[in-house]
Write a protein that holds these residues in place. Structure first.
Motif, short mmCIF file in Angstrom:
data_model
loop_
_atom_site.label_atom_id
_atom_site.label_comp_id
_atom_site.label_asym_id
_atom_site.label_seq_id
_atom_site.Cartn_x
_atom_site.Cartn_y
_atom_site.Cartn_z
N PHE A 422 1.55 -1.65 0.47
CA PHE A 422 0.32 -0.10 -0.17
C PHE A 422 0.97 1.14 -0.05
CE2 PHE A 422 0.26 -0.75 4.30
CZ PHE A 422 1.01 0.48 5.27
N ASP A 423 0.15 2.13 -0.33
CA ASP A 423 0.74 3.56 -0.12
C ASP A 423 0.84 4.30 1.11
OD1 ASP A 423 1.34 6.44 -0.76
OD2 ASP A 423 1.37 6.26 -2.77
N LEU A 424 2.15 4.58 1.73
CA LEU A 424 1.89 5.18 2.77
C LEU A 424 1.83 6.14 3.44
CD1 LEU A 424 2.79 4.28 6.15
CD2 LEU A 424 5.47 5.32 5.61
N LYS A 425 2.56 6.98 2.21
CA LYS A 425 1.85 8.68 2.31
C LYS A 425 0.48 8.58 2.21
CE LYS A 425 6.75 10.37 1.31
NZ LYS A 425 7.16 11.59 0.50
N SER A 426 -0.70 7.86 1.49
CA SER A 426 -1.84 8.09 0.77
C SER A 426 -2.75 7.88 2.39
CB SER A 426 -2.47 7.67 -0.10
OG SER A 426 -1.30 8.05 -1.51
N LYS A 452 11.61 12.68 4.65
CA LYS A 452 11.99 12.69 3.12
C LYS A 452 12.69 11.22 3.00
CE LYS A 452 13.99 17.26 3.24
NZ LYS A 452 15.03 18.07 2.62
N ASN A 453 12.94 10.67 3.34
CA ASN A 453 13.81 9.38 2.91
C ASN A 453 12.40 8.00 3.20
OD1 ASN A 453 14.07 9.21 6.36
ND2 ASN A 453 14.87 7.75 5.91
N LEU A 454 11.17 8.71 4.12
CA LEU A 454 9.85 7.63 4.03
C LEU A 454 9.72 6.44 2.46
CD1 LEU A 454 8.66 7.22 6.75
CD2 LEU A 454 6.38 8.27 5.65
N PRO A 455 9.77 5.88 2.52
CA PRO A 455 9.11 4.75 1.49
C PRO A 455 7.96 5.02 0.68
CG PRO A 455 9.32 3.35 2.85
CD PRO A 455 9.84 4.37 3.58
N GLN A 456 8.07 5.16 0.10
CA GLN A 456 5.88 5.41 -0.33
C GLN A 456 5.55 3.92 -1.25
OE1 GLN A 456 6.61 6.02 -5.23
NE2 GLN A 456 4.17 6.59 -5.10
N ASP A 461 -0.04 -4.34 7.29
CA ASP A 461 -1.79 -4.09 7.09
C ASP A 461 -2.16 -2.78 6.98
OD1 ASP A 461 -4.31 -4.82 7.48
OD2 ASP A 461 -4.19 -7.21 8.53
N ASP A 462 -2.44 -1.92 6.18
CA ASP A 462 -2.94 -0.52 6.38
C ASP A 462 -4.27 -0.61 6.73
OD1 ASP A 462 -4.63 -1.92 4.44
OD2 ASP A 462 -5.25 -0.57 3.15
N GLY A 463 -5.47 -1.27 7.03
CA GLY A 463 -6.50 -1.45 7.71
C GLY A 463 -6.01 -1.02 9.52
N ARG A 464 -4.82 -2.13 9.71
CA ARG A 464 -4.78 -2.26 11.00
C ARG A 464 -4.19 -1.44 11.99
NH1 ARG A 464 -8.57 -4.87 13.10
NH2 ARG A 464 -9.24 -7.04 12.00
N LEU A 465 -2.85 -0.64 10.56
CA LEU A 465 -2.20 1.13 10.68
C LEU A 465 -2.85 2.14 11.30
CD1 LEU A 465 0.52 1.97 11.11
CD2 LEU A 465 0.52 1.84 8.24
N ARG A 466 -4.38 1.89 9.98
CA ARG A 466 -5.22 3.32 10.35
C ARG A 466 -5.38 2.83 11.14
NH1 ARG A 466 -6.12 1.49 4.15
NH2 ARG A 466 -5.72 2.81 3.38
N VAL A 584 -5.99 -1.30 -3.71
CA VAL A 584 -6.69 -0.24 -4.32
C VAL A 584 -7.63 0.95 -3.06
CG1 VAL A 584 -9.39 -0.21 -5.06
CG2 VAL A 584 -8.10 -1.83 -6.15
N ASN A 585 -7.43 1.85 -3.29
CA ASN A 585 -8.22 2.73 -2.45
C ASN A 585 -9.13 3.24 -2.49
OD1 ASN A 585 -8.16 4.98 -1.00
ND2 ASN A 585 -6.10 5.41 -0.52
N LEU A 586 -10.21 3.06 -2.19
CA LEU A 586 -11.24 3.61 -2.56
C LEU A 586 -11.73 4.93 -2.51
CD1 LEU A 586 -14.49 0.55 -1.29
CD2 LEU A 586 -12.83 0.86 -3.73
N GLN A 587 -11.55 5.57 -1.03
CA GLN A 587 -11.59 6.93 -1.26
C GLN A 587 -10.49 7.77 -1.84
OE1 GLN A 587 -11.38 7.99 2.79
NE2 GLN A 587 -12.63 6.64 4.16
N ALA A 588 -9.95 7.46 -2.35
CA ALA A 588 -9.08 7.75 -3.99
C ALA A 588 -9.36 8.28 -5.06
CB ALA A 588 -7.38 7.56 -3.53
#
Length: 721
Positions: A422-426, A452-456, A461-466, A584-588
């Motif tokens: 997943f896209d971390l910054k998004s 600045k060096n944050l990977p893209q 698990d993006d859901g659990r991170l959120r 897939v990011n639905l909100q995007a």
């Protein structure tokens, strides 16, 4: 033989000393006293040395001193005695007149030689040494007469011939005596050999008897039942434990097959046949079966059967050792029942959680959906306040429900981490956008600072991170009245970018030092006043920490009371290849223009939920069809071919999973199916995906989420076309 030799030499020493004394007396009368004493001392000194060396032979033999050592000692003793006799004869030879000395000296040498030959068989090395000394002495004396005493040659020759004649006449006697001695020795040796064989046989018999007693004692006193069976599997012996357990005595079972007295209704015939065949084939066997006592009481036994063969390799008997395992079987049964009960309880709990989730979320969907619709209506200020209060309360209640369900899943290990690219910054921006209205409502600054060096693209698990970020940031906003909430994102390992470090710093009320460690315990807040003032279940941080640990990290906190707190979140999110497409990011995907002219089928049995969806979608340029159960949904798909289906999971007649599977089997153009359900478990999501659905929405659903899901569905369907 060595022992016998030493005993005879010690016994005959007195007789030899007497002969030496007689010779000394002859010297006294024929020569002088000093010569007699010298001769006597030389003879007795040799004898004394011999006695001294032979005194401990018997003791040394008992101590098992090596035999070669003892033989050397005996040889030295014999040589000493022979030298003493030789010295005595030499003094006698040189001190007496020629006519008297020769027969007297010859007698002593003949006596010593005879004695030596008679005892030759006892110790050959010692006797040959003595014979050599006597022979050398005789020759030396003749040479002495010839050259020193200057006797006539004729006299010396006569003496030598006389010596040979006397020796020759002694040979038959010596030979006879040696034969008798050898015969006696052989008889004694044979007797010793027979006695030794008999002793060994007796010792072996005693060992066998002792071993038999030990074995019989073991068998008699064993706690397990022991049965001896003949090659035809008939009982020939039992031990006391068998009698104690079954009640049968030896006389009652001898000659019988075990099945005749031990087996009953619950006994397994196949096991009995297995043991019978093992005995006949002479092989070992093991098994478990139900046996019966004399009174008919059943009990479980573990039987180990071993064959016993005779010296020719023929089966002599079989030994069966039966161990009572009734209690073990009982414990196994209890464990099986406990396992079954635990599994049933787990299934019941899972079913209960799923039911509770569904039953609570269904009315919550109505409350939140209707409040959203009311909020969009033209209401007065007071009515708008009422609606906002309903929205806030319902949202708080939904958060509590989600926390309780997540905590229950964490407790019984059902909550799993499902990593994706997943896209971390998004993901971070989405969380900030979601939390910004809460911060704005309290006039708080909400900032995000990414390294600045944050990977893209990262793997996690993006859901659990959120969920973790929403919990922690939401807590920070809740307990901060003024100031700011600042989020900084960095990586702990700059080389691999694997450990993601997110710091959430607020200017809130702070946490007392003695309460920081308890903040992550379940149902814990700073104190009771905090609970009354700010509300909440006290599960958010506990769940967030456990999720962080499941993701390979942790959450720690530092705080200054009245100044603020800092929560540091660490999770493993390694960077991945940029070519991998993020999930897939639905909100995007907010392009609602793609919905125009589309057909949406709503499969929902609950009237309230149907009404809410109808109201949420009333302004969209789509055709909305309604089905009240799964069977009706399948029929409308066949007749109308919708673009998107909003499919509830739990419906009468045919549920959403079965309806989806039926639709996916149709040969026509396939719709994009979105699960719209109050079942919020991960297992429900997985079940929907396995059935053929494309995406997943949980109730209560917000208008924005619904719009985004429909837009994504139409876009993906257009892309597939």
């Amino acid at each position: 033989m060595l022992l016998h030799y030493s005993q005879r030499r010690k016994k005959d020493s007195i007789g030899r000393v007497i002969l030496y004394v007689l010779g000394a007396l002859i010297l006294f009368f024929g020569a002088d006293l000093s010569t007699a004493l010298i001769a006597l001392i030389m003879a007795t000194f040799g004898t004394l040395i011999e006695l001294f060396l032979l005194r401990n032979i018997e003791h040394d033999l008992n101590r098992q001193v090596p035999l070669p050592n003892l033989k050397r000692t005996v040889t030295v003793a014999s040589v000493a005695q022979a030298l003493g006799v030789t010295g005595f004869v030499s003094v006698l030879w040189t001190s007496f007149p020629e006519e008297a000395a020769f027969p007297l000296c010859l007698s002593y040498l003949a006596l010593g030689t005879t004695d030596t030959i008679i005892f030759l068989s006892f110790h050959r090395v010692a006797k040959w040494a003595k014979l050599a000394i006597y022979g050398i002495a005789a020759i030396a004396l003749f040479v002495f007469d010839l050259f020193v005493m200057e006797y006539r040659n004729e006299q010396v020759i006569y003496n030598f011939i006389a010596t040979l004649i006397i020796a020759y006449t002694m040979l038959p006697f010596i030979n006879y005596m040696m034969k008798i001695r050898m015969r006696d020795l052989n008889q004694q040796r044979n007797q010793l050999d027979q006695a030794l064989k008999l002793a060994r046989s007796n010792a072996s018999l005693l060992d066998q008897q002792r071993e038999s007693r030990r074995l019989s004692s073991i068998a008699e006193n064993a706690l397990d039942s022991i049965i001896m069976l003949d090659p035809q599997a008939r009982i020939i012996w039992i031990n006391g434990a068998f009698t104690s357990k079954t009640g049968y005595t030896l006389s009652e079972v001898v000659g019988k097959h075990p099945s005749e007295c031990l087996h009953g209704p619950r006994s397994n015939p196949a096991t009995l046949k297995h043991f019978t065949n093992a005995i006949r084939n002479g092989v070992s066997a093991r098994g478990e079966n139900v046996n019966y006592t004399k009174t008919g009481d059943p009990f479980w036994v573990e039987t180990n059967l071993s064959p016993v063969f005779d010296e020719n390799g023929n089966l002599e008997m079989a030994i069966s050792v039966d161990r009572d395992i009734t209690q073990t079987k009982k414990r196994e049964s209890e464990l099986a029942e406990a396992k079954h009960a635990a599994e049933l309880s787990e299934r019941t709990q899972a079913s209960f959680l799923a039911t509770i989730s569904h039953e609570i979320r269904t009315p919550m969907n109505g409350i939140i959906g209707m409040s959203d619709l009311l909020n969009e209506a033209d209401l007065g200020p007071e009515e708008s306040l009422y609606v906002q209060t309903i929205q806030q309360s319902s949202q708080a209640l939904l958060t509590i429900i989600n926390d309780i369900l997540d905590f229950s899943k964490l407790q019984d290990g059902h909550l799993k981490i499902n990593p994706v690219a997943f896209d971390l910054k998004s993901c971070l921006v989405e969380v900030m956008n979601l939390m910004r209205p809460q911060a704005a409502a309290k006039s708080l600054d909400l900032t995000l600072d990414c390294a600045k060096n944050l990977p893209q693209i990262v793997w996690g698990d993006d859901g659990r991170l959120r969920q973790i970020l929403i919990n922690v940031i939401g807590n920070a906003i809740k307990f901060t009245e003024s100031g700011s909430v600042d989020i900084t994102v960095n990586t702990a390992d700059l080389n691999s970018n694997s450990k993601l470090v997110i710091s959430v710093t607020d200017t809130g009320i702070g946490i007392p030092a003695d309460r920081i460690d308890k903040m992550f315990d379940q149902f814990q807040q700073a104190d009771a006043t905090t609970t009354r003032q700010f509300g909440g279940t006290g599960l958010g941080l506990a769940i967030s920490r456990q999720l962080s640990r499941l993701m390979g990290g942790d959450i720690t906190a530092t705080s200054n009371l009245g100044i603020g707190s800092c929560f540091v979140i660490q999770v493993d999110c390694p960077s991945v290849n940029q070519s991998i497409k993020p999930s897939v990011n639905l909100q995007a995907i907010p392009e609602l223009g793609t919905l125009e002219g589309g057909t949406v089928l709503l499969a929902e049995d609950n009237p309230t939920n149907r009404l809410i969806v109808q109201k949420l979608l009333k302004d969209l340029p789509i055709t909305l069809l309604i089905a009240t159960d799964g069977q009706e949904a399948v029929e409308k798909v066949r007749s109308c071919v919708p673009d998107i289906i909003l499919m509830d999971m739990s419906m009468p007649n045919m549920d959403g999973l079965a309806a989806t599977r039926a639709i996916r089997k149709m040969p026509q153009k396939q719709p994009h199916i979105i699960a719209l359900t109050a079942n919020a478990h991960r297992s429900d999501y997985e079940a929907c995906i396995r059935a053929g659905m494309d995406s997943f929405l949980t109730k209560p659903v917000r208008r924005r989420d619904m719009m985004d899901a429909l837009a994504a569905g139409f876009q993906m369907r257009s892309h597939n076309d």
